[in-house]
Design an enzyme around this catalytic site. Sequence first.
Site, PDB file in Angstrom:
ATOM      1  N   CYS A 190       0.971  -0.817  -0.284  1.00 54.20           N
ATOM      2  CA  CYS A 190       0.019   0.112  -0.197  1.00 54.20           C
ATOM      3  C   CYS A 190       1.151   1.369  -0.112  1.00 54.20           C
ATOM      4  O   CYS A 190       2.205   0.893  -0.086  1.00 54.20           O
ATOM      5  CB  CYS A 190      -0.797   0.068   1.220  1.00 54.20           C
ATOM      6  SG  CYS A 190      -2.031   1.015   1.378  1.00 54.20           S
ATOM      7  N   CYS A 229      -4.087  -0.800  -2.260  1.00 55.04           N
ATOM      8  CA  CYS A 229      -4.162   0.616  -3.097  1.00 55.04           C
ATOM      9  C   CYS A 229      -4.180   0.484  -4.562  1.00 55.04           C
ATOM     10  O   CYS A 229      -3.712   0.828  -4.906  1.00 55.04           O
ATOM     11  CB  CYS A 229      -3.648   1.457  -2.030  1.00 55.04           C
ATOM     12  SG  CYS A 229      -2.020   1.919  -2.359  1.00 55.04           S
ATOM     13  N   CYS A 287       3.867   0.998  -7.343  1.00 53.72           N
ATOM     14  CA  CYS A 287       4.282  -0.329  -6.949  1.00 53.72           C
ATOM     15  C   CYS A 287       5.467  -0.488  -8.018  1.00 53.72           C
ATOM     16  O   CYS A 287       5.379  -1.505  -9.060  1.00 53.72           O
ATOM     17  CB  CYS A 287       3.199  -1.261  -7.076  1.00 53.72           C
ATOM     18  SG  CYS A 287       3.618  -3.443  -6.687  1.00 53.72           S
TER      19      CYS A 287
END
Length: 147
Positions: free
Chosen positions: A11, A83, A91
């Site tokens: 996240c 998220c 990411c």
Amino acid sequence: MVSKQKVFFVCTGNSCRSQIAEGLLNKIAAKYFEVYSAGSHPSPVHQNAISIMKEIKIDISNHTSNSVVEYLNTGIDIVITVCDNAAGEACPVYLSSAPKVHWGVEDPAKFKGSEEEIENEFQRVYTILAKRTHAMVEKYSNTKKFQ
């Protein structure tokens, strides 16, 4: 003996959603998984996340917010982003070649409202993550692989 699969919840802040998911998966399926969580921009674990988990007898009060960089080259088996920011640019694709799954859930820490409304939002997010976590464990325990 089958080795535990390494699951990595990612996240942006690693303060709410990923912490809740990590606590849940550790509680319900520690025999199958080693569970980690981290954020692209770590911030302290949110008190409401700690409180909502305490209500169901899961203590995450000693969890720390970690950076995704700490998990490079650690043999992660599956990355689950919780998220939209973490699923996109935040990411890092260099985490591993592990399968990546996206469980996009709104950030309850950004919710505006009364204290009761904010607590209800944390409860709503917990419920979503609990359903997805339980479904993942059920599917995995039947097949012993990620799908």
